[in-house]
Design a protein around this motif. Structure first.
Motif, short mmCIF file in Angstrom:
data_model
loop_
_atom_site.label_atom_id
_atom_site.label_comp_id
_atom_site.label_asym_id
_atom_site.label_seq_id
_atom_site.Cartn_x
_atom_site.Cartn_y
_atom_site.Cartn_z
N THR A 218 1.95 -12.05 11.07
CA THR A 218 2.58 -12.14 12.39
C THR A 218 1.49 -12.33 13.46
OG1 THR A 218 4.30 -10.69 11.59
CG2 THR A 218 4.17 -10.94 13.96
N ASN B 14 0.83 2.36 4.76
CA ASN B 14 2.26 2.06 4.64
C ASN B 14 2.99 2.54 5.90
OD1 ASN B 14 5.12 2.25 3.82
ND2 ASN B 14 4.29 1.64 1.83
N LEU B 15 3.85 1.68 6.44
CA LEU B 15 4.53 2.04 7.69
C LEU B 15 5.47 3.24 7.50
CD1 LEU B 15 5.35 -1.45 9.28
CD2 LEU B 15 3.38 0.02 9.66
N ASP C 225 8.98 -3.64 15.83
CA ASP C 225 10.30 -3.92 15.26
C ASP C 225 11.03 -2.66 14.78
OD1 ASP C 225 10.15 -6.63 15.68
OD2 ASP C 225 9.59 -7.14 13.62
N PRO D 17 0.83 -1.21 0.00
CA PRO D 17 0.00 0.00 0.00
C PRO D 17 0.86 1.26 0.00
CG PRO D 17 0.02 -1.03 2.17
CD PRO D 17 0.73 -1.97 1.26
N LYS E 234 11.51 -1.87 -3.55
CA LYS E 234 11.51 -3.01 -2.64
C LYS E 234 12.32 -4.19 -3.17
CE LYS E 234 9.19 -3.90 0.66
NZ LYS E 234 9.33 -3.17 1.92
N VAL F 153 7.82 -9.21 1.10
CA VAL F 153 6.78 -8.66 1.98
C VAL F 153 6.12 -9.79 2.79
CG1 VAL F 153 4.58 -7.40 1.98
CG2 VAL F 153 6.41 -6.74 0.41
N SER F 154 5.74 -9.49 4.02
CA SER F 154 5.13 -10.47 4.95
C SER F 154 5.96 -11.74 5.01
CB SER F 154 3.70 -10.83 4.51
OG SER F 154 2.88 -9.71 4.63
N ALA F 155 7.24 -11.56 5.25
CA ALA F 155 8.18 -12.67 5.15
C ALA F 155 8.88 -13.00 6.46
CB ALA F 155 9.22 -12.33 4.09
N GLY F 156 8.69 -12.15 7.48
CA GLY F 156 9.43 -12.36 8.74
C GLY F 156 10.76 -11.65 8.74
N LEU F 157 10.92 -10.70 7.79
CA LEU F 157 12.19 -10.00 7.64
C LEU F 157 12.09 -8.51 8.01
CD1 LEU F 157 13.20 -11.63 4.23
CD2 LEU F 157 14.13 -12.20 6.49
N ALA F 158 10.93 -8.13 8.56
CA ALA F 158 10.70 -6.75 9.03
C ALA F 158 10.84 -5.69 7.94
CB ALA F 158 11.60 -6.42 10.22
N ASN G 143 11.43 -0.03 6.58
CA ASN G 143 11.08 1.15 5.77
C ASN G 143 10.69 2.31 6.68
OD1 ASN G 143 9.42 -0.61 2.98
ND2 ASN G 143 11.57 -0.43 3.55
N GLY H 184 8.60 -3.85 6.29
CA GLY H 184 7.82 -2.65 6.54
C GLY H 184 8.40 -1.83 7.69
P1 ATP Z 1 7.71 -8.61 10.66
O1 ATP Z 1 8.86 -9.54 10.56
O2 ATP Z 1 8.02 -7.33 11.38
O3 ATP Z 1 6.44 -9.23 11.11
P2 ATP Z 1 7.17 -8.90 7.90
O4 ATP Z 1 8.45 -8.93 7.14
O5 ATP Z 1 6.56 -10.22 8.22
O6 ATP Z 1 7.40 -8.06 9.21
P3 ATP Z 1 6.25 -6.75 6.27
O7 ATP Z 1 6.96 -7.02 5.00
O8 ATP Z 1 6.78 -5.67 7.13
O9 ATP Z 1 6.10 -8.08 7.13
O10 ATP Z 1 4.73 -6.43 5.87
C1 ATP Z 1 3.63 -6.84 6.57
C2 ATP Z 1 2.38 -6.05 6.13
O11 ATP Z 1 2.61 -4.65 6.22
C3 ATP Z 1 1.94 -6.33 4.72
O12 ATP Z 1 0.57 -6.68 4.78
C4 ATP Z 1 2.11 -5.02 3.97
O13 ATP Z 1 1.05 -4.78 3.08
C5 ATP Z 1 2.13 -3.97 5.06
N1 ATP Z 1 3.09 -2.87 4.81
C6 ATP Z 1 2.94 -1.61 5.26
N2 ATP Z 1 3.98 -0.86 4.91
C7 ATP Z 1 4.83 -1.63 4.23
C8 ATP Z 1 6.08 -1.40 3.62
N3 ATP Z 1 6.67 -0.20 3.62
N4 ATP Z 1 6.70 -2.45 3.02
C9 ATP Z 1 6.12 -3.67 3.04
N5 ATP Z 1 4.93 -3.92 3.57
C10 ATP Z 1 4.27 -2.93 4.18
#
Ligand code: ATP
Length: 283
Positions: A177, A66-67, A136, A61, A91, A95-100, A105, A102
Protein backbone atom coordinates in the motif's frame (compact mmCIF):
# COMPACT_ATOMS: atom_id res chain seq x y z
CA UNK A 1 -12.87 -19.82 28.02
CA UNK A 2 -12.95 -19.28 24.24
CA UNK A 3 -14.41 -16.66 21.91
CA UNK A 4 -14.69 -17.03 18.11
CA UNK A 5 -14.86 -14.09 15.70
CA UNK A 6 -15.02 -13.85 11.92
CA UNK A 7 -12.82 -11.19 10.33
CA UNK A 8 -14.44 -9.95 7.10
CA UNK A 9 -12.54 -8.67 4.09
CA UNK A 10 -13.50 -5.33 2.50
CA UNK A 11 -13.61 -3.91 -0.98
CA UNK A 12 -13.59 -0.24 -2.01
CA UNK A 13 -16.62 0.84 -3.99
CA UNK A 14 -14.74 4.13 -4.36
CA UNK A 15 -11.27 5.38 -3.44
CA UNK A 16 -10.53 9.05 -3.90
CA UNK A 17 -7.47 10.99 -2.77
CA UNK A 18 -8.16 14.61 -1.91
CA UNK A 19 -4.59 15.74 -1.19
CA UNK A 20 -1.37 15.14 0.68
CA UNK A 21 -1.21 16.14 4.34
CA UNK A 22 1.67 17.64 6.29
CA UNK A 23 2.02 14.43 8.33
CA UNK A 24 2.82 12.48 5.15
CA UNK A 25 -0.54 10.72 4.92
CA UNK A 26 -2.97 11.30 2.07
CA UNK A 27 -6.40 12.70 2.77
CA UNK A 28 -8.81 10.12 1.38
CA UNK A 29 -12.51 9.62 0.77
CA UNK A 30 -13.56 6.01 0.25
CA UNK A 31 -16.75 4.01 0.28
CA UNK A 32 -15.96 0.73 1.99
CA UNK A 33 -17.99 -2.44 1.80
CA UNK A 34 -17.50 -5.65 3.75
CA UNK A 35 -17.84 -9.02 2.04
CA UNK A 36 -18.32 -12.57 3.28
CA UNK A 37 -14.75 -13.67 2.62
CA UNK A 38 -13.57 -14.24 6.19
CA UNK A 39 -10.67 -15.33 8.37
CA UNK A 40 -11.67 -17.28 11.46
CA UNK A 41 -10.12 -16.28 14.77
CA UNK A 42 -10.39 -18.22 18.02
CA UNK A 43 -9.31 -16.48 21.22
CA UNK A 44 -8.47 -18.64 24.25
CA UNK A 45 -8.00 -17.06 27.68
CA UNK A 46 -4.67 -17.69 29.42
CA UNK A 47 -3.67 -16.91 33.03
CA UNK A 48 -0.21 -15.78 31.94
CA UNK A 49 -0.41 -12.25 30.49
CA UNK A 50 1.22 -13.38 27.24
CA UNK A 51 -0.16 -12.87 23.71
CA UNK A 52 0.55 -15.75 21.34
CA UNK A 53 -0.60 -16.32 17.77
CA UNK A 54 -0.76 -19.48 15.69
CA UNK A 55 -1.54 -19.10 11.97
CA UNK A 56 -2.12 -21.69 9.24
CA UNK A 57 -0.28 -19.54 6.66
CA UNK A 58 3.50 -19.55 7.04
CA UNK A 59 4.22 -16.12 5.55
CA UNK A 60 2.02 -14.19 7.98
CA UNK A 61 4.11 -13.05 10.97
CA UNK A 62 2.90 -14.39 14.32
CA UNK A 63 4.94 -12.03 16.51
CA UNK A 64 4.47 -8.35 17.39
CA UNK A 65 4.39 -7.47 13.65
CA UNK A 66 0.97 -9.13 13.33
CA UNK A 67 -1.79 -6.52 13.47
CA UNK A 68 -3.85 -8.84 15.69
CA UNK A 69 -0.96 -8.89 18.16
CA UNK A 70 -0.76 -5.08 18.07
CA UNK A 71 -4.50 -4.79 18.76
CA UNK A 72 -4.31 -7.25 21.66
CA UNK A 73 -1.29 -5.49 23.18
CA UNK A 74 -3.02 -2.12 22.91
CA UNK A 75 -6.12 -3.37 24.77
CA UNK A 76 -4.02 -5.17 27.38
CA UNK A 77 -2.02 -2.04 28.15
CA UNK A 78 -4.90 0.43 27.95
CA UNK A 79 -7.09 -1.56 30.38
CA UNK A 80 -4.29 -3.02 32.54
CA UNK A 81 -5.47 -6.57 31.79
CA UNK A 82 -3.55 -9.17 33.81
CA UNK A 83 -4.71 -12.11 31.63
CA UNK A 84 -3.33 -13.21 28.28
CA UNK A 85 -4.64 -14.80 25.09
CA UNK A 86 -3.75 -17.48 22.59
CA UNK A 87 -5.07 -16.64 19.13
CA UNK A 88 -5.62 -19.23 16.42
CA UNK A 89 -5.88 -17.53 13.03
CA UNK A 90 -7.21 -19.38 9.99
CA UNK A 91 -6.59 -17.25 6.92
CA UNK A 92 -8.78 -17.26 3.84
CA UNK A 93 -8.37 -13.58 2.93
CA UNK A 94 -5.38 -13.23 0.57
CA UNK A 95 -2.48 -11.29 2.11
CA UNK A 96 -1.28 -7.91 0.73
CA UNK A 97 -4.21 -7.98 -1.64
CA UNK A 98 -6.08 -4.71 -1.05
CA UNK A 99 -8.73 -6.52 0.99
CA UNK A 100 -7.66 -5.27 4.46
CA UNK A 101 -7.02 -8.77 5.77
CA UNK A 102 -4.59 -7.68 8.47
CA UNK A 103 -6.76 -4.73 9.55
CA UNK A 104 -9.78 -6.98 9.73
CA UNK A 105 -7.86 -9.41 11.94
CA UNK A 106 -6.96 -6.49 14.23
CA UNK A 107 -10.62 -5.41 14.35
CA UNK A 108 -11.83 -8.95 15.13
CA UNK A 109 -9.22 -9.10 17.89
CA UNK A 110 -10.58 -5.90 19.45
CA UNK A 111 -14.13 -7.31 19.36
CA UNK A 112 -13.09 -10.77 20.54
CA UNK A 113 -10.93 -9.60 23.44
CA UNK A 114 -13.57 -7.10 24.52
CA UNK A 115 -15.66 -10.20 25.29
CA UNK A 116 -12.91 -12.55 26.46
CA UNK A 117 -11.39 -10.02 28.87
CA UNK A 118 -14.86 -8.63 29.78
CA UNK A 119 -13.88 -5.04 29.11
CA UNK A 120 -17.35 -3.65 28.26
CA UNK A 121 -15.92 -1.18 25.79
CA UNK A 122 -18.42 0.31 23.30
CA UNK A 123 -18.06 -0.41 19.57
CA UNK A 124 -17.27 3.28 18.94
CA UNK A 125 -14.47 3.19 21.51
CA UNK A 126 -13.10 0.00 19.92
CA UNK A 127 -13.09 1.71 16.53
CA UNK A 128 -11.24 4.70 17.98
CA UNK A 129 -8.63 2.43 19.57
CA UNK A 130 -8.37 0.60 16.24
CA UNK A 131 -7.17 3.77 14.52
CA UNK A 132 -3.96 3.48 16.58
CA UNK A 133 -3.32 0.08 14.96
CA UNK A 134 -4.08 1.03 11.35
CA UNK A 135 -6.18 3.35 9.19
CA UNK A 136 -8.50 0.59 7.92
CA UNK A 137 -9.12 -0.93 11.37
CA UNK A 138 -12.01 1.36 12.47
CA UNK A 139 -14.06 0.46 9.38
CA UNK A 140 -13.35 -3.24 9.97
CA UNK A 141 -14.59 -2.92 13.58
CA UNK A 142 -18.05 -1.95 12.24
CA UNK A 143 -18.24 -3.69 8.85
CA UNK A 144 -21.21 -3.11 6.54
CA UNK A 145 -21.08 -0.05 4.29
CA UNK A 146 -19.38 3.19 5.31
CA UNK A 147 -17.60 6.30 4.09
CA UNK A 148 -14.03 6.55 5.34
CA UNK A 149 -12.30 9.92 5.46
CA UNK A 150 -9.16 11.46 6.97
CA UNK A 151 -6.41 8.86 6.46
CA UNK A 152 -9.24 6.31 6.33
CA UNK A 153 -9.91 6.17 10.07
CA UNK A 154 -12.88 8.59 10.25
CA UNK A 155 -15.96 6.47 9.66
CA UNK A 156 -19.44 7.56 8.68
CA UNK A 157 -21.72 4.55 8.64
CA UNK A 158 -24.37 4.62 5.92
CA UNK A 159 -27.26 2.43 4.75
CA UNK A 160 -26.01 -1.00 3.77
CA UNK A 161 -25.50 -1.48 0.05
CA UNK A 162 -28.03 -3.84 -1.55
CA UNK A 163 -27.03 -7.53 -1.59
CA UNK A 164 -24.66 -8.04 -4.51
CA UNK A 165 -22.72 -10.98 -5.91
CA UNK A 166 -19.06 -10.22 -6.35
CA UNK A 167 -16.17 -12.01 -8.03
CA UNK A 168 -12.68 -11.42 -6.69
CA UNK A 169 -9.55 -12.28 -8.62
CA UNK A 170 -6.10 -11.86 -7.12
CA UNK A 171 -3.09 -12.06 -9.42
CA UNK A 172 -0.02 -13.72 -7.95
CA UNK A 173 1.74 -10.53 -6.95
CA UNK A 174 1.71 -8.46 -3.78
CA UNK A 175 1.27 -4.71 -3.80
CA UNK A 176 2.54 -2.68 -0.87
CA UNK A 177 0.00 0.00 0.00
CA UNK A 178 2.86 2.39 0.89
CA UNK A 179 4.53 1.95 -2.52
CA UNK A 180 1.23 2.45 -4.39
CA UNK A 181 0.68 5.74 -2.53
CA UNK A 182 4.28 6.80 -3.20
CA UNK A 183 3.74 6.23 -6.92
CA UNK A 184 0.50 8.17 -6.90
CA UNK A 185 0.46 11.78 -7.96
CA UNK A 186 -2.51 14.15 -7.98
CA UNK A 187 -1.78 15.33 -11.54
CA UNK A 188 -1.89 11.76 -12.86
CA UNK A 189 -5.54 11.27 -11.86
CA UNK A 190 -7.41 10.23 -15.00
CA UNK A 191 -10.90 10.04 -13.58
CA UNK A 192 -12.19 10.83 -10.11
CA UNK A 193 -14.86 8.58 -8.63
CA UNK A 194 -18.28 10.14 -8.24
CA UNK A 195 -18.59 9.44 -4.52
CA UNK A 196 -21.91 11.30 -4.20
CA UNK A 197 -23.45 9.29 -7.04
CA UNK A 198 -22.41 6.02 -5.38
CA UNK A 199 -23.86 7.16 -2.05
CA UNK A 200 -27.23 7.96 -3.68
CA UNK A 201 -27.12 4.65 -5.57
CA UNK A 202 -26.64 2.90 -2.21
CA UNK A 203 -29.47 4.91 -0.64
CA UNK A 204 -31.69 4.00 -3.59
CA UNK A 205 -30.58 0.33 -3.32
CA UNK A 206 -29.71 0.44 -7.02
CA UNK A 207 -26.90 -2.06 -7.88
CA UNK A 208 -26.82 -1.00 -11.53
CA UNK A 209 -26.08 2.62 -10.61
CA UNK A 210 -23.43 1.45 -8.10
CA UNK A 211 -21.72 -0.51 -10.90
CA UNK A 212 -21.83 2.52 -13.16
CA UNK A 213 -20.06 4.91 -10.75
CA UNK A 214 -17.31 2.73 -9.19
CA UNK A 215 -13.89 4.42 -9.17
CA UNK A 216 -10.41 4.16 -7.64
CA UNK A 217 -7.71 6.79 -8.27
CA UNK A 218 -4.96 4.38 -7.21
CA UNK A 219 -5.55 2.20 -10.26
CA UNK A 220 -3.20 4.33 -12.40
CA UNK A 221 -0.30 3.90 -9.94
CA UNK A 222 -0.75 0.14 -9.56
CA UNK A 223 -1.44 -0.48 -13.26
CA UNK A 224 1.83 1.34 -14.12
CA UNK A 225 3.78 -1.00 -11.82
CA UNK A 226 1.82 -4.16 -12.71
CA UNK A 227 0.17 -4.07 -16.16
CA UNK A 228 -1.29 -7.55 -15.54
CA UNK A 229 -3.72 -6.01 -13.02
CA UNK A 230 -5.17 -3.74 -15.72
CA UNK A 231 -5.35 -6.71 -18.06
CA UNK A 232 -7.28 -8.67 -15.45
CA UNK A 233 -9.73 -5.79 -15.08
CA UNK A 234 -10.28 -5.69 -18.84
CA UNK A 235 -10.74 -9.46 -18.91
CA UNK A 236 -13.36 -9.40 -16.16
CA UNK A 237 -15.22 -6.68 -18.02
CA UNK A 238 -15.11 -8.59 -21.28
CA UNK A 239 -16.43 -11.73 -19.54
CA UNK A 240 -19.55 -9.73 -18.65
CA UNK A 241 -19.13 -8.37 -15.10
CA UNK A 242 -21.37 -5.32 -14.67
CA UNK A 243 -19.02 -3.16 -12.62
CA UNK A 244 -15.29 -3.79 -12.32
CA UNK A 245 -12.67 -2.14 -10.09
CA UNK A 246 -9.37 -2.69 -8.33
CA UNK A 247 -9.80 -2.84 -4.54
CA UNK A 248 -7.62 -0.59 -2.34
CA UNK A 249 -4.10 -0.44 -3.73
CA UNK A 250 -4.62 -3.81 -5.40
CA UNK A 251 -3.76 -6.17 -6.86
CA UNK A 252 -7.21 -7.75 -6.28
CA UNK A 253 -9.73 -6.83 -8.95
CA UNK A 254 -13.42 -7.37 -8.29
CA UNK A 255 -16.47 -7.55 -10.49
CA UNK A 256 -20.06 -7.00 -9.42
CA UNK A 257 -22.31 -9.36 -11.33
CA UNK A 258 -26.02 -8.60 -11.31
CA UNK A 259 -27.15 -12.02 -12.58
CA UNK A 260 -26.21 -14.99 -10.37
CA UNK A 261 -26.06 -17.44 -13.30
CA UNK A 262 -23.62 -15.24 -15.18
CA UNK A 263 -21.46 -14.96 -12.04
CA UNK A 264 -20.84 -18.74 -12.06
CA UNK A 265 -19.90 -18.65 -15.72
CA UNK A 266 -17.44 -15.78 -15.21
CA UNK A 267 -16.06 -17.48 -12.08
CA UNK A 268 -15.23 -20.60 -14.10
CA UNK A 269 -13.74 -18.57 -16.95
CA UNK A 270 -11.50 -16.60 -14.56
CA UNK A 271 -10.22 -19.74 -12.86
CA UNK A 272 -8.66 -20.68 -16.18
CA UNK A 273 -5.86 -18.15 -15.72
CA UNK A 274 -6.00 -16.85 -12.15
CA UNK A 275 -5.68 -19.34 -9.32
CA UNK A 276 -7.13 -17.14 -6.60
CA UNK A 277 -10.74 -16.48 -7.56
CA UNK A 278 -13.59 -16.11 -5.07
CA UNK A 279 -17.34 -15.77 -5.43
CA UNK A 280 -18.62 -13.69 -2.51
CA UNK A 281 -21.50 -11.46 -1.39
CA UNK A 282 -21.75 -8.08 0.28
CA UNK A 283 -22.50 -8.28 4.00
P1 ATP B 1 -4.92 -2.96 2.99
O1 ATP B 1 -5.98 -3.15 1.97
O2 ATP B 1 -5.41 -2.45 4.31
O3 ATP B 1 -3.72 -2.23 2.50
P2 ATP B 1 -3.88 -5.53 2.45
O4 ATP B 1 -5.01 -6.49 2.26
O5 ATP B 1 -3.28 -4.97 1.22
O6 ATP B 1 -4.38 -4.39 3.40
P3 ATP B 1 -2.80 -7.22 4.48
O7 ATP B 1 -3.26 -8.55 4.03
O8 ATP B 1 -3.53 -6.59 5.61
O9 ATP B 1 -2.74 -6.20 3.26
O10 ATP B 1 -1.25 -7.39 4.86
C1 ATP B 1 -0.27 -6.47 4.60
C2 ATP B 1 0.99 -6.77 5.42
O11 ATP B 1 0.69 -6.88 6.80
C3 ATP B 1 1.69 -8.05 5.03
O12 ATP B 1 3.04 -7.72 4.79
C4 ATP B 1 1.59 -8.96 6.24
O13 ATP B 1 2.78 -9.68 6.46
C5 ATP B 1 1.33 -8.01 7.39
N1 ATP B 1 0.37 -8.54 8.40
C6 ATP B 1 0.38 -8.22 9.70
N2 ATP B 1 -0.62 -8.82 10.35
C7 ATP B 1 -1.30 -9.54 9.45
C8 ATP B 1 -2.44 -10.38 9.53
N3 ATP B 1 -3.07 -10.61 10.68
N4 ATP B 1 -2.88 -10.95 8.39
C9 ATP B 1 -2.26 -10.70 7.22
N5 ATP B 1 -1.17 -9.95 7.10
C10 ATP B 1 -0.67 -9.36 8.19
Amino acid sequence: MKVTELAKAKINLTLDILGKRDDGYHEVEMIMQSIDLTDQMVFTLTDEPKITIECDVSYVPTDERNLAYKAAKLLQQKFAVDKGVHIVLNKKIPVSAGLAGGSSNAAATLRGLNQLWQLNVTIDELAELGSEVGSDVPFCVYGGTAIARGRGEKIERITKAPPMTILLAKPQISVSTAVAYQNFSMDKILKKPDTKAVISAIQNQDPQAICHHLGNVLETATFAMHPEVEKLKEQMKSFGADGVLMSGSGPTVYGIVLKEKRAMRIFNALRGFCNEVFLVRTV
